[in-house]
Design a protein around this motif. Sequence first.
Motif, PDB file in Angstrom:
ATOM      1  N   ASP A  42     -29.179 -12.265 -18.526  1.00  0.00           N
ATOM      2  CA  ASP A  42     -29.501 -13.349 -17.602  1.00  0.00           C
ATOM      3  C   ASP A  42     -30.674 -14.191 -18.083  1.00  0.00           C
ATOM      4  OD1 ASP A  42     -27.484 -12.895 -15.890  1.00  0.00           O
ATOM      5  OD2 ASP A  42     -28.681 -11.968 -14.310  1.00  0.00           O
ATOM      6  N   ARG A  43     -31.594 -13.582 -18.797  1.00  0.00           N
ATOM      7  CA  ARG A  43     -32.818 -14.286 -19.197  1.00  0.00           C
ATOM      8  C   ARG A  43     -32.925 -14.560 -20.695  1.00  0.00           C
ATOM      9  NH1 ARG A  43     -35.927 -16.514 -15.062  1.00  0.00           N
ATOM     10  NH2 ARG A  43     -35.300 -15.411 -13.194  1.00  0.00           N
ATOM     11  N   ALA A  84     -38.920 -18.955 -16.286  1.00  0.00           N
ATOM     12  CA  ALA A  84     -38.535 -19.523 -14.993  1.00  0.00           C
ATOM     13  C   ALA A  84     -37.498 -20.595 -15.290  1.00  0.00           C
ATOM     14  CB  ALA A  84     -39.742 -20.096 -14.269  1.00  0.00           C
ATOM     15  N   ASN A  85     -37.050 -21.275 -14.254  1.00  0.00           N
ATOM     16  CA  ASN A  85     -35.966 -22.233 -14.430  1.00  0.00           C
ATOM     17  C   ASN A  85     -36.212 -23.205 -15.576  1.00  0.00           C
ATOM     18  OD1 ASN A  85     -33.526 -23.423 -13.852  1.00  0.00           O
ATOM     19  ND2 ASN A  85     -34.402 -24.823 -12.357  1.00  0.00           N
ATOM     20  N   GLN A  86     -37.408 -23.738 -15.655  1.00  0.00           N
ATOM     21  CA  GLN A  86     -37.684 -24.789 -16.638  1.00  0.00           C
ATOM     22  C   GLN A  86     -38.725 -24.381 -17.671  1.00  0.00           C
ATOM     23  OE1 GLN A  86     -35.586 -26.940 -16.569  1.00  0.00           O
ATOM     24  NE2 GLN A  86     -35.162 -27.819 -14.565  1.00  0.00           N
ATOM     25  N   THR A 100     -30.409 -27.432 -15.047  1.00  0.00           N
ATOM     26  CA  THR A 100     -30.834 -26.402 -14.098  1.00  0.00           C
ATOM     27  C   THR A 100     -30.051 -25.131 -14.401  1.00  0.00           C
ATOM     28  OG1 THR A 100     -31.283 -28.038 -12.373  1.00  0.00           O
ATOM     29  CG2 THR A 100     -30.987 -25.757 -11.663  1.00  0.00           C
ATOM     30  N   GLY A 101     -30.778 -24.056 -14.672  1.00  0.00           N
ATOM     31  CA  GLY A 101     -30.106 -22.819 -15.061  1.00  0.00           C
ATOM     32  C   GLY A 101     -30.281 -21.668 -14.098  1.00  0.00           C
ATOM     33  N   TYR A 102     -31.202 -21.840 -13.142  1.00  0.00           N
ATOM     34  CA  TYR A 102     -31.501 -20.726 -12.230  1.00  0.00           C
ATOM     35  C   TYR A 102     -31.698 -21.240 -10.808  1.00  0.00           C
ATOM     36  CZ  TYR A 102     -32.330 -17.987 -16.438  1.00  0.00           C
ATOM     37  OH  TYR A 102     -32.168 -17.344 -17.636  1.00  0.00           O
ATOM     38  N   GLY A 135     -33.964 -19.779  -8.283  1.00  0.00           N
ATOM     39  CA  GLY A 135     -34.966 -18.722  -8.198  1.00  0.00           C
ATOM     40  C   GLY A 135     -34.789 -17.764  -9.364  1.00  0.00           C
ATOM     41  N   ASP A 136     -34.525 -16.499  -9.047  1.00  0.00           N
ATOM     42  CA  ASP A 136     -34.311 -15.509 -10.105  1.00  0.00           C
ATOM     43  C   ASP A 136     -32.840 -15.384 -10.501  1.00  0.00           C
ATOM     44  OD1 ASP A 136     -36.957 -14.846 -10.364  1.00  0.00           O
ATOM     45  OD2 ASP A 136     -36.887 -13.273  -8.840  1.00  0.00           O
ATOM     46  N   GLN A 137     -31.986 -16.056  -9.762  1.00  0.00           N
ATOM     47  CA  GLN A 137     -30.542 -15.915 -10.001  1.00  0.00           C
ATOM     48  C   GLN A 137     -30.062 -16.897 -11.060  1.00  0.00           C
ATOM     49  OE1 GLN A 137     -28.064 -13.700  -8.709  1.00  0.00           O
ATOM     50  NE2 GLN A 137     -27.082 -14.678 -10.466  1.00  0.00           N
ATOM     51  N   ARG A 138     -29.530 -16.388 -12.162  1.00  0.00           N
ATOM     52  CA  ARG A 138     -28.975 -17.268 -13.187  1.00  0.00           C
ATOM     53  C   ARG A 138     -27.684 -17.893 -12.677  1.00  0.00           C
ATOM     54  NH1 ARG A 138     -25.518 -15.956 -17.726  1.00  0.00           N
ATOM     55  NH2 ARG A 138     -25.325 -17.839 -18.957  1.00  0.00           N
TER      56      ARG A 138
END
Lengths: 372, 145
Positions: free
Chosen positions: A69-70, A100-102, B52-54, B56-59
């Motif tokens: 996921d990361r 984080a997202n960005q 935008t990839g997430y 919050g913590d959710q991909r």
Amino acid sequence: MKKTIRRWGGAVFALVLCIGTAPGTANAFTMHGFGDVTYTATEMGDNGRDNNGFNLGQLDFYVAEQISDRVDVLVEFVIENPGDGFVVDLERLQVGYAVANQHKIRAGRFHNLMGYWNLAFHHGAQLHTSVGRPFFLEFEDDNGIIPVHMVGLWWSSRFETGAGKVDFGLMFGNGAALTGDAANNDTVELDPGSGGDSDNKKAVSANLTFRPSAVRGLEVGASVTAGTIVLSGTPGGIANGEIDQTVYALHAAYLAHNAELLGEFYAWNHDATMASGFDDSSAFYVQAGYLVGERVTPYVRYESLSADGMDPYFQTMGMTMAGTDRDKTIVIAGVRYDLNYRSAVKVEYRSIEDDNYDGSFTEGAVQWSFAF
Amino acid sequence: MRKLALVWALVGVFAMGFGTAWAEDIVIVVNDNAPVQSLDAREVKEIYLGETGYWGDQRITPVGYQDGTPIQGTFLDKVVNISENVYKTYWIKRIFREGGVPPTKAGSSEEALRMVSQSAGGITYIPASALASAGGVREVFRVTN
């Protein structure tokens, strides 16, 4: 060191081919790539021998994969012929973690955060409208004068503001070294230190780009890279020593309404232990193209380099001779025809002015590029 | 008469697959457990462009369709505001520049719904008529036609 990297590149390339593309396996992934075949004819007139021939461009393979996921990885190889046979170069190897997202941190070998072309196109001939890149943005192993790669860490952030998107990047990595010996007809090239840092002095790069919401397709940016270039083994006959290098770059790109307008400016500031009394050098290009209908893009480009002849950096690389400044300009006009979104044929004419060095001459080139 | 009917049937099949403009609403749906209640067009566009990839913590794991499907062409035109060819070129450039992966391609809305219902970060777009029978997903945005 370069040979070591190429050996590792070949080994990793073979491994990737074996495990990655086997259909139906849990680890199967998609390999992408770029390639081109180019015919070039050079007419030197009284300045030298005419030359023409076909050339296989760089065959580029890359794999991008989200492994959790990361965490994501990107691996890129190039098969090229530097003049003494084909070799496999490991161009990029990066593993990234989305904080984080960005915001993302990566480790490995990257395209250095310099300007626009180096990040947007790099080895992908199919991606850029023209046949080739501006001459002063050539790769390190093509006698390039900008450190186009860096090995280390890369932090990137993206911010959404009311006025548009802001991207910020910061790289920290091995300082480059100049290897080879021009005095012995050996190719002198910038080594980004993929196998280690020869002097423990690190380099830093940073860039800032802005894409305003009010003008769709516009990007403006500034970047800087600073580090210490180590000269050893008297390359180019220049005394051993160190050159503290700072390269500044500004760029603007507009890609909308079928138009492509690109411009970049670079300035080199050097502080050397073995020489003094030289000025900054600079280079720039501007390129304009317009897509007519759905397939045909006529384009023009103007490139210019002004290098101080007393600067030991350019002397070492064989770009200048002591005391003789180099002012080189290239004017390019061409037409690109897109067969589809993955393949294009380009026809290009170049007029080169290089008064104190190669003189004036013209070139024509035809390229068939593709992506897969 | 039978030949004429056959010809019209073939024309109809051809038009459905390759030529007709998309006629019904498109509904953007996410997994039932996704941490978003609603999205706007700009947010959906950012997801399908990889900006935008997430949540919050959710991909986020966006699902699109095979090239050339009418629903994909309409979605790209109305939500992402680019043509399908430009979209494909955009992803080639983006992957090469930054890495990452493009939206997964489904062969049908049923397959897209199945993929989204199995992933907490799943998002896709379907014909409005397919929503009634969809399980494990919920609507977050609608493109009216």
